[in-house]
Scaffold this motif. Structure first.
Motif, short mmCIF file in Angstrom:
data_model
loop_
_atom_site.label_atom_id
_atom_site.label_comp_id
_atom_site.label_asym_id
_atom_site.label_seq_id
_atom_site.Cartn_x
_atom_site.Cartn_y
_atom_site.Cartn_z
N GLY A 96 1.00 -0.84 0.00
CA GLY A 96 0.07 -0.04 0.04
C GLY A 96 0.89 1.30 -0.06
N THR A 156 -2.50 3.42 1.97
CA THR A 156 -3.08 2.57 3.16
C THR A 156 -2.39 3.34 4.34
OG1 THR A 156 -0.94 1.17 2.79
CG2 THR A 156 -2.96 0.39 1.88
N LEU A 177 -7.84 2.72 8.23
CA LEU A 177 -6.70 3.32 7.31
C LEU A 177 -5.61 3.48 8.55
CD1 LEU A 177 -7.58 6.29 5.01
CD2 LEU A 177 -6.23 4.09 4.23
N ASP A 402 -0.53 -4.56 4.76
CA ASP A 402 -0.93 -3.30 4.18
C ASP A 402 -0.70 -3.42 2.63
OD1 ASP A 402 -1.21 -2.57 6.70
OD2 ASP A 402 -0.30 -0.54 6.61
N THR A 435 -8.00 -2.94 -1.76
CA THR A 435 -6.99 -2.36 -0.75
C THR A 435 -7.13 -2.98 0.60
OG1 THR A 435 -7.43 -0.17 -1.67
CG2 THR A 435 -6.72 -0.30 0.46
N VAL A 437 -5.69 -3.12 4.56
CA VAL A 437 -4.71 -2.50 5.56
C VAL A 437 -4.92 -3.20 6.96
CG1 VAL A 437 -4.41 -0.32 7.05
CG2 VAL A 437 -5.04 -0.17 4.73
#
Ligand SMILES: [Zn+2]
Length: 476
Positions: A96, A156, A177, A402, A435, A437
């Protein structure tokens, strides 16, 4: 029999002692496969690890908060039994992106007062609008809007210095996040603090409330030398040392800042801060444009991290940070977008591309700042600048999970000869598909799972009407 097969066979025999004869190979394999939460497979995996491995195809296994395996799809399939699988065909999996400087809630000022120099823009638009409008509710909505944009464009971890930072922390952690966040300390009255002393006290309360959180790293943010006096800068640095948290500061951003350092009898902003005893490990200076060779040596010696924000610097015509010199000196350099108000978005892919192009243009040498180095600045080097390289910034077992997947199968991305070149020169934030995280999927196939996008955008629009009204006299 290879050792691994033998082990599998022996384990199967122990698990099913009553079964006559040897277990089938499928049973044996199932017995040794570790159950994990998630596997992303059949993708091109750009690890940014120590060897800079690229697996094509590759796979990543994730369990709990961590990466537990990075290998070929076959090796990952043999070792892990996932509860969830993401097919990464036609995609790149990469760490990320780490945004090392910004002001998330300022997305609500996106596009306000464009085409002005930094000081005019701040004084005519941003500071007055902030004084009238910035409340905890403004910061919450702004951070949610920023989080939506960041998750959708592959960031991230973000670094933030603003006001009512506890609202930033709450909104960021709810969205899932990772953040390095700090309350901004300024000498004049700002939202949340009438005096710098109040700002410092607020910052300390924030640190105590969030220290040890899995996602949020609290920090201290003295705004800049041009908005603070020496004693307050010292007090802010002492606060961050006392709690062993990072110090975030705007550093050598504009030529005007250099003049202020000279008025205080120092040759440069870096020399001024060095004279105060301010510089040291944990300090992250944003911009670092107006620095001499001697300043760069001081920053290296003091182990200061630098955040390069090429789009903001270009838009405000603040100058060009000497990135090749920093890299040669061994200074830890990350990449940032700065607030959306001076960028005007939070797309770190765009920041990568602009960083590479700007350095080449400035040096009249296309070999300056390669795609590989820029990608590192947005990942592992950014992690290092923030002091977090042991946890994030690359795809390696035992690091936090991440990571993002990026589509490379569309018309714009075809053909792909070199994935690193594509990530820097072709890919946009909108190409990000998934995505993750801290092991949690925040976006799946472009659907953000942790925020109500429609509600956040509607709320942001209602704030925009108030911003428009608040700056009307300045705009006329
Ligand atoms: Zn900034």
């Amino acid at each position: 029999m290879p050792a691994r097969r033998f082990l599998a066979f022996a384990l199967a025999a122990i698990l099913w002692p009553g079964v006559a004869g040897p277990a089938t190979s499928a049973q044996a394999q199932a017995a040794v496969r570790k159950r994990v939460a998630l596997v992303i497979t059949n993708a091109t995996v750009v690890t940014v690890d120590g060897a800079r491995r690229i697996l094509a195809p590759g796979a990543v296994a994730i369990d709990g908060t961590d990466i537990v395996g990075v290998d070929t799809p076959a090796a990952i399939a043999a070792a892990f039994q996932p509860r969830q699988t993401i097919d990464g065909t036609g995609q790149i999996v990469m760490p990320g992106l780490i945004n090392t400087h910004g002001h998330a809630p300022m997305v609500l000022f996106r596009g306000l007062g464009s085409d002005l120099n930094l000081m005019d823009w701040l004084q005519q638009y941003i500071f007055p609008a902030e004084a009238k409008l910035v409340t905890p509710a403004f910061v919450r909505t702004g951070t949610q809007l920023a989080a939506l944009e960041m998750i959708r464009s592959g960031t991230t971890t973000f670094t933030d210095m603003y006001y009512f930072e506890e609202e930033v922390a709450r909104a960021a952690s709810e969205a899932g996040l990772r953040g390095v966040l700090a309350e901004t300390i300024v000498k004049f009255p700002v939202p949340g603090a009438k005096t710098p002393e109040e700002g410092l006290a607020r910052n300390e309360r924030f640190i105590k409330a969030w220290k040890g959180n899995a996602l949020i790293t609290p920090a201290v943010a003295p705004h800049a030398i041009y908005t603070l006096d020496g004693p307050t800068l010292r007090a802010a640095r002492e606060l961050s040392k006392r709690h062993d948290v990072p110090t975030l500061i705007h550093l050598a951003e504009s030529r005007d800042e250099t003049k202020i350092a000279e008025e205080r009898r120092a040759s440069s902003p870096v020399a001024y801060l060095e004279g105060l005893g301010f510089l040291g490990p944990g300090v992250v200076g944003a911009h670092g444009v107006w620095v001499s060779d001697a300043d760069i040596q001081v920053l290296k010696m003091r182990n200061v991290g630098i955040s390069h924000n090429p789009e903001s610097n270009m838009k405000t015509a603040s100058g060009v940070a000497p990135i090749p010199k920093y890299l040669r000196a061994g200074v830890s350099i990350g990449l940032g977008t700065d607030g959306a108000a001076s960028n005007n978005d939070l797309d770190m892919f765009e920041a990568m591309r602009v960083a590479a192009l700007l350095a080449k243009h400035e040096s009249a040498d296309p070999s300056t700042l390669t795609a590989r180095t820029v990608l590192e600045m947005a990942t592992i080097r950014g992690a290092r600048a923030l002091g977090m390289e042991g946890r994030i910034g690359s795809l390696e077992p035992r690091k936090r999970a991440d990571l993002i997947t990026v589509s490379v199968s569309g018309a714009r991305q075809t053909p792909m000869y070199d994935p690193i070149s594509h990530l820097v020169y072709v890919i946009h934030g909108d190409d990000v598909r998934n995505t993750v995280v801290n092991g949690k999927v925040l976006m799946r196939d472009r659907n953000v799972l942790t925020l109500d996008a429609t509600a956040v955008i509607a709320e942001a629009r209602s704030w925009a009407a108030k911003v428009r009204a608040a700056v009307k006299p300045a705009a006329n």
